[in-house]
Design a protein around this motif. Sequence first.
Motif, PDB file in Angstrom:
ATOM      1  N   THR A   1       0.923  -1.191  -0.063  1.00 40.04           N
ATOM      2  CA  THR A   1      -0.118   0.040   0.033  1.00 40.04           C
ATOM      3  C   THR A   1       1.152   1.143   0.101  1.00 40.04           C
ATOM      4  OG1 THR A   1      -1.717   1.152   0.859  1.00 40.04           O
ATOM      5  CG2 THR A   1      -0.272   0.025   2.369  1.00 40.04           C
ATOM      6  N   LYS A   2       0.219   2.262  -0.651  1.00 34.61           N
ATOM      7  CA  LYS A   2       1.083   3.743  -0.814  1.00 34.61           C
ATOM      8  C   LYS A   2       0.437   4.470   0.400  1.00 34.61           C
ATOM      9  CE  LYS A   2       3.621   2.464  -4.345  1.00 34.61           C
ATOM     10  NZ  LYS A   2       3.440   1.216  -4.415  1.00 34.61           N
ATOM     11  N   SER A   3      -0.606   4.006   0.947  1.00 35.64           N
ATOM     12  CA  SER A   3      -1.383   4.867   1.964  1.00 35.64           C
ATOM     13  C   SER A   3      -0.742   4.605   3.155  1.00 35.64           C
ATOM     14  CB  SER A   3      -2.838   4.447   1.780  1.00 35.64           C
ATOM     15  OG  SER A   3      -3.593   4.878   0.702  1.00 35.64           O
ATOM     16  N   GLU A   4      -1.000   5.648   4.190  1.00 35.41           N
ATOM     17  CA  GLU A   4      -0.710   5.846   5.388  1.00 35.41           C
ATOM     18  C   GLU A   4      -1.897   5.357   6.262  1.00 35.41           C
ATOM     19  OE1 GLU A   4       1.439   8.684   8.609  1.00 35.41           O
ATOM     20  OE2 GLU A   4       0.731   9.586   6.830  1.00 35.41           O
ATOM     21  N   ILE A   5      -1.727   4.371   6.927  1.00 29.98           N
ATOM     22  CA  ILE A   5      -2.662   3.845   8.049  1.00 29.98           C
ATOM     23  C   ILE A   5      -2.075   4.343   9.599  1.00 29.98           C
ATOM     24  CG2 ILE A   5      -4.260   1.877   8.803  1.00 29.98           C
ATOM     25  CD1 ILE A   5      -4.517   2.706   5.865  1.00 29.98           C
ATOM     26  N   VAL A   6      -2.908   5.018  10.267  1.00 33.23           N
ATOM     27  CA  VAL A   6      -2.659   5.774  11.632  1.00 33.23           C
ATOM     28  C   VAL A   6      -3.708   5.348  12.518  1.00 33.23           C
ATOM     29  CG1 VAL A   6      -2.201   7.554  12.923  1.00 33.23           C
ATOM     30  CG2 VAL A   6      -1.519   7.513  10.281  1.00 33.23           C
ATOM     31  N   PRO A   7      -3.211   4.762  13.687  1.00 34.68           N
ATOM     32  CA  PRO A   7      -4.324   4.376  14.608  1.00 34.68           C
ATOM     33  C   PRO A   7      -4.773   5.672  15.518  1.00 34.68           C
ATOM     34  CG  PRO A   7      -2.461   3.786  15.355  1.00 34.68           C
ATOM     35  CD  PRO A   7      -2.073   4.160  14.144  1.00 34.68           C
ATOM     36  N   ILE A   8      -6.038   5.986  15.672  1.00 34.97           N
ATOM     37  CA  ILE A   8      -6.322   6.903  16.693  1.00 34.97           C
ATOM     38  C   ILE A   8      -7.339   6.403  17.566  1.00 34.97           C
ATOM     39  CG2 ILE A   8      -7.979   7.867  14.742  1.00 34.97           C
ATOM     40  CD1 ILE A   8      -6.938  10.730  15.727  1.00 34.97           C
ATOM     41  N   GLN A   9      -7.305   6.671  18.797  1.00 35.13           N
ATOM     42  CA  GLN A   9      -8.113   6.470  19.871  1.00 35.13           C
ATOM     43  C   GLN A   9      -9.295   7.345  19.778  1.00 35.13           C
ATOM     44  OE1 GLN A   9      -9.419   7.852  23.253  1.00 35.13           O
ATOM     45  NE2 GLN A   9     -10.337   5.716  23.567  1.00 35.13           N
ATOM     46  N   ILE A  10     -10.683   6.615  19.720  1.00 33.83           N
ATOM     47  CA  ILE A  10     -11.725   7.367  19.625  1.00 33.83           C
ATOM     48  C   ILE A  10     -12.946   6.451  20.260  1.00 33.83           C
ATOM     49  CG2 ILE A  10     -12.004   6.955  17.357  1.00 33.83           C
ATOM     50  CD1 ILE A  10     -13.574   9.677  19.474  1.00 33.83           C
ATOM     51  N   ASP A  11     -13.428   6.782  21.450  1.00 32.25           N
ATOM     52  CA  ASP A  11     -14.678   6.062  21.789  1.00 32.25           C
ATOM     53  C   ASP A  11     -15.915   7.213  21.843  1.00 32.25           C
ATOM     54  OD1 ASP A  11     -16.851   5.133  23.365  1.00 32.25           O
ATOM     55  OD2 ASP A  11     -15.648   4.509  25.098  1.00 32.25           O
ATOM     56  N   ILE A  12     -16.920   7.057  20.801  1.00 32.36           N
ATOM     57  CA  ILE A  12     -17.700   7.891  20.541  1.00 32.36           C
ATOM     58  C   ILE A  12     -18.611   8.223  21.903  1.00 32.36           C
ATOM     59  CG2 ILE A  12     -17.603   7.565  17.881  1.00 32.36           C
ATOM     60  CD1 ILE A  12     -20.229   6.170  18.337  1.00 32.36           C
ATOM     61  N   MET A  13     -18.687   7.292  22.881  1.00 31.10           N
ATOM     62  CA  MET A  13     -19.539   7.533  24.009  1.00 31.10           C
ATOM     63  C   MET A  13     -18.904   8.382  25.030  1.00 31.10           C
ATOM     64  SD  MET A  13     -21.447   3.737  24.257  1.00 31.10           S
ATOM     65  CE  MET A  13     -22.574   4.142  25.311  1.00 31.10           C
ATOM     66  N   ASP A  14     -17.772   8.768  24.734  1.00 28.57           N
ATOM     67  CA  ASP A  14     -16.782   9.579  25.778  1.00 28.57           C
ATOM     68  C   ASP A  14     -16.715  10.804  25.294  1.00 28.57           C
ATOM     69  OD1 ASP A  14     -14.731  10.501  27.304  1.00 28.57           O
ATOM     70  OD2 ASP A  14     -13.830   8.627  27.650  1.00 28.57           O
ATOM     71  N   ASP A  15     -17.078  11.894  25.802  1.00 32.18           N
ATOM     72  CA  ASP A  15     -16.782  13.074  25.281  1.00 32.18           C
ATOM     73  C   ASP A  15     -15.566  13.694  25.452  1.00 32.18           C
ATOM     74  OD1 ASP A  15     -19.560  13.396  24.527  1.00 32.18           O
ATOM     75  OD2 ASP A  15     -20.062  14.369  26.535  1.00 32.18           O
ATOM     76  N   ALA A  16     -14.773  13.150  26.459  1.00 28.73           N
ATOM     77  CA  ALA A  16     -13.214  13.654  26.523  1.00 28.73           C
ATOM     78  C   ALA A  16     -12.623  13.020  25.469  1.00 28.73           C
ATOM     79  CB  ALA A  16     -12.717  13.131  27.791  1.00 28.73           C
ATOM     80  N   SER A  17     -13.013  11.723  24.930  1.00 31.88           N
ATOM     81  CA  SER A  17     -12.268  11.023  23.959  1.00 31.88           C
ATOM     82  C   SER A  17     -12.309  11.650  22.605  1.00 31.88           C
ATOM     83  CB  SER A  17     -12.673   9.627  23.953  1.00 31.88           C
ATOM     84  OG  SER A  17     -12.064   8.849  22.780  1.00 31.88           O
TER      85      SER A  17
END
Length: 272
Positions: free
Chosen positions: A57-73
Amino acid sequence: MASKGIVLITGANTGIGYQTVKALASSSKTYTVLLGTRSLEKGKDAIEQLKSEVPDTKSEIVPIQIDIMDDASIEKCHKEVESKYGRVDALINNAGAAHDPLMQQIPGPKGVRAAWQTSYDVNVTSTQVFTLAFIPLLLKSSNPRLLFVTSGLSSLTTCAGGRETAMLTSQHPPAGWPKPPAPSALTYRSSKTALNMLMLDWHRILHNDGVKVWAISPGFLATGLGGIGKEKLKSMGAGDASVGGTFITKVVEGERDADTGKVIRSDGVQPW
């Protein structure tokens, strides 16, 4: 979309979300794909798997933390994306859940409340809160796209006995009370119907901003949704989750631009 589009997808370490990341990584176009996941460790594991499946792949895959039930997240995720990328070209609201089993796990009214409240919190309320947070970054794109992953079971026309009567809603139980237990996925179906309305209003709100908005109905696919199990779902006729990932990628890449503001399936437009 720019030569390297910024795509953010929630719930992306498994199921349709993971398959969407994989399809984007396999595309001839290049992306920075932000693989949204509640657990960064699981996100990193998913990326390691992707490296073995799409090594060139030529694309960049980046992990990002997100819990949509958590406003701080949500706030932390927004700040990270804003500071590192400054925009989002495609926002894919994939994170969702089916909580109907709670009514069997928790007896009485408490189980009913838990199932309904949790289903709506994840599939509607939290999705809306997350979307609201990211609209300013989406509006900085030259070709913004907003996708909501819904379900074929969300169609009122289908569930009312239309051309394609849904299996879960086509059986009339015998008269009398109580009714015998039967699969219905009612909380899930209802929350996804509400999600369709949410999509429709975003289409109205963002029309003059040039944002293309859809609800994606990927079809009956074998995922971990609802805890039924992939193999059980396959035995019931479910297709591979990769079908959904390929379809979503086609929408991101412009193949369904004529159908904005609608619930779309791979074979056409899903009836309301």
